[in-house]
Motif scaffolding. Structure first.
Motif, PDB file in Angstrom:
ATOM      1  N   ASN A 177       3.344   1.259  -3.444  1.00 46.73           N
ATOM      2  CA  ASN A 177       2.744   1.194  -4.779  1.00 46.73           C
ATOM      3  C   ASN A 177       1.377   1.862  -4.879  1.00 46.73           C
ATOM      4  OD1 ASN A 177       4.878  -0.346  -5.970  1.00 46.73           O
ATOM      5  ND2 ASN A 177       4.121  -2.141  -4.910  1.00 46.73           N
ATOM      6  N   VAL A 178       0.472   1.469  -3.999  1.00 51.01           N
ATOM      7  CA  VAL A 178      -0.920   1.908  -4.136  1.00 51.01           C
ATOM      8  C   VAL A 178      -1.096   3.376  -3.756  1.00 51.01           C
ATOM      9  CG1 VAL A 178      -3.304   1.487  -3.419  1.00 51.01           C
ATOM     10  CG2 VAL A 178      -1.732  -0.433  -3.701  1.00 51.01           C
ATOM     11  N   ILE A 232      -6.422  -3.962   1.718  1.00 53.90           N
ATOM     12  CA  ILE A 232      -5.245  -4.632   1.148  1.00 53.90           C
ATOM     13  C   ILE A 232      -4.545  -5.468   2.217  1.00 53.90           C
ATOM     14  CG2 ILE A 232      -2.916  -4.234   0.223  1.00 53.90           C
ATOM     15  CD1 ILE A 232      -4.119  -1.824  -1.298  1.00 53.90           C
ATOM     16  N   TRP A 251       0.824  -1.210   0.000  1.00 55.73           N
ATOM     17  CA  TRP A 251       0.000   0.000   0.000  1.00 55.73           C
ATOM     18  C   TRP A 251       0.862   1.266   0.000  1.00 55.73           C
ATOM     19  CZ3 TRP A 251      -0.894   3.593   4.192  1.00 55.73           C
ATOM     20  CH2 TRP A 251      -1.918   4.511   3.935  1.00 55.73           C
ATOM     21  N   LEU A 284      -2.414   6.036  -6.439  1.00 55.13           N
ATOM     22  CA  LEU A 284      -3.841   6.341  -6.388  1.00 55.13           C
ATOM     23  C   LEU A 284      -4.185   7.673  -5.729  1.00 55.13           C
ATOM     24  CD1 LEU A 284      -5.963   3.135  -5.615  1.00 55.13           C
ATOM     25  CD2 LEU A 284      -5.780   4.436  -7.725  1.00 55.13           C
TER      26      LEU A 284
END
Length: 343
Positions: free
Chosen positions: A50-51, A226, A47, A55
């Motif tokens: 990357n996320v 996640i 998270w 995002l």
């Protein structure tokens, strides 16, 4: 009376199932603390690294644009397609564009926002949910095609299959509750800074700050899902349940393929990681179907937005199942032409 009794019985049965599942979940945490902590850490790092960076800016931008009335700007130019082809109002154009380009779960978030702002009806929102919450081209082309399969043509094939299937799903859901009286909300706000009804303190800096707060809240929710689903996958691995299932299916399927299907049903990245061992049509088609379905982790993230509205979660889930089902047949139909020309 019977209806109330059946409803109470159904709720009771659901509570029993959930309670048993949570007891099993906590038992594994107590017995295998090291494995669970490692899985949680991996989910958190995924998270954070990357996320969140990918995002958060995107969700912030979406929130800001929606507050400025960009939904009507999009609707003005692609309203014909939204109304005639998918039977949804002009304002849905923004949800369609972003839902096809941004990746899960942004489509569900935008549609839920449109419903909360009363810019679409419940039925119109459910039609949109069936085909506008999709995987993004960056994930399919970059992560799946180039990084995992190391073949960009596979990414292109999956992307084309994914989008064609989504469009077909949307056309099918055009007829969902077709007899219902249609309504298109008229937003009192006009587009992009022109004279419109402004609430107290609603200036650009207020909207800017509010967009950051809302976006960060959404990201924390996504991060929690996640981590939890990473732990669920670890529990599935520890329990060896897939191997016991494989014993009954070893004449029809390989263990690696079964791992990919089950992990993909839970979380798509893990599933694809277990299916990229071979560039076979079966594996590529399975990956396409998994991406179209989305996985339970994605659904949980999407439902966290949908649940704030009156839209049906069952209809959303049905839409994703149909999307995956159509992907299977579209993939078979495209395979021979695509792979003869590009491989």
């Amino acid at each position: 009376m019977n209806k109330n009794t059946n409803m109470k019985s159904k709720i009771k049965n659901n509570l029993i199932i959930v309670t048993i599942a949570m007891l099993i979940f906590n038992v594994f945490i107590v017995i295998f603390p090291e494995n669970i902590v490692n899985a949680s850490r991996e989910g958190l790092l995924l998270w954070l690294s990357n996320v969140l960076p990918a995002l958060f800016p995107f969700i912030f931008g979406i929130n800001l644009l929606m507050s400025l009335g960009i939904t009507h700007f999009f609707g003005k130019y692609i309203g014909f397609f939204t109304k005639k082809i998918f039977n949804v109002p002009n304002v849905s154009g923004f949800a369609m564009v972003v839902g096809f380009t941004s990746g899960y779960p942004i489509g569900a978030k935008i549609i839920s926002e449109l419903r909360e702002r009363e810019e679409i009806t419940k039925t119109q929102g459910e039609r949109l949910l069936s085909f506008c919450n999709n995987s993004g081209p960056l994930f399919i082309l970059g992560t799946v095609g180039t990084a995992m399969f190391q073949n960009r043509y596979i990414g292109i094939f999956i992307l084309i299959t994914h989008y064609i299937s989504a469009i077909i799903t949307g056309i099918l859901f055009k007829y969902y509750k077709i007899g219902e009286k249609e309504k298109e909300f008229i937003n009192t706000k006009k587009i992009l800074g022109k004279n419109y009804k402004i609430e107290k303190k609603e200036n650009f800096f207020f909207i800017f700050t509010e967009s950051i707060v809302k976006s960060m809240g959404s990201m924390i929710t996504i991060g929690g899902f996640i981590i939890i689903f990473n732990v669920v996958i670890e529990i599935v691995k520890i329990s060896n349940v897939i191997y016991y299932l494989y014993i009954f299916l070893d004449n029809f399927i390989t263990l690696e393929f079964l791992n990919g299907l089950i992990f993909g049903f839970i979380e798509i990245t893990n599933g694809i990681n277990n299916l990229n061992y071979s560039i076979s049509f079966a594996n590529i088609l399975a990956v396409s179907c998994i991406i179209s379905f989305g996985g339970l982790s994605i659904h949980a993230q999407s439902i966290s937005f949908i649940a704030k509205t009156d839209m049906s979660i069952k209809i959303y889930f049905l839409g994703k199942l149909i999307h995956s089902f159509i992907t299977f047949f579209v993939g078979i139909g495209l395979y021979y032409w695509f792979f003869i020309n590009f491989f």
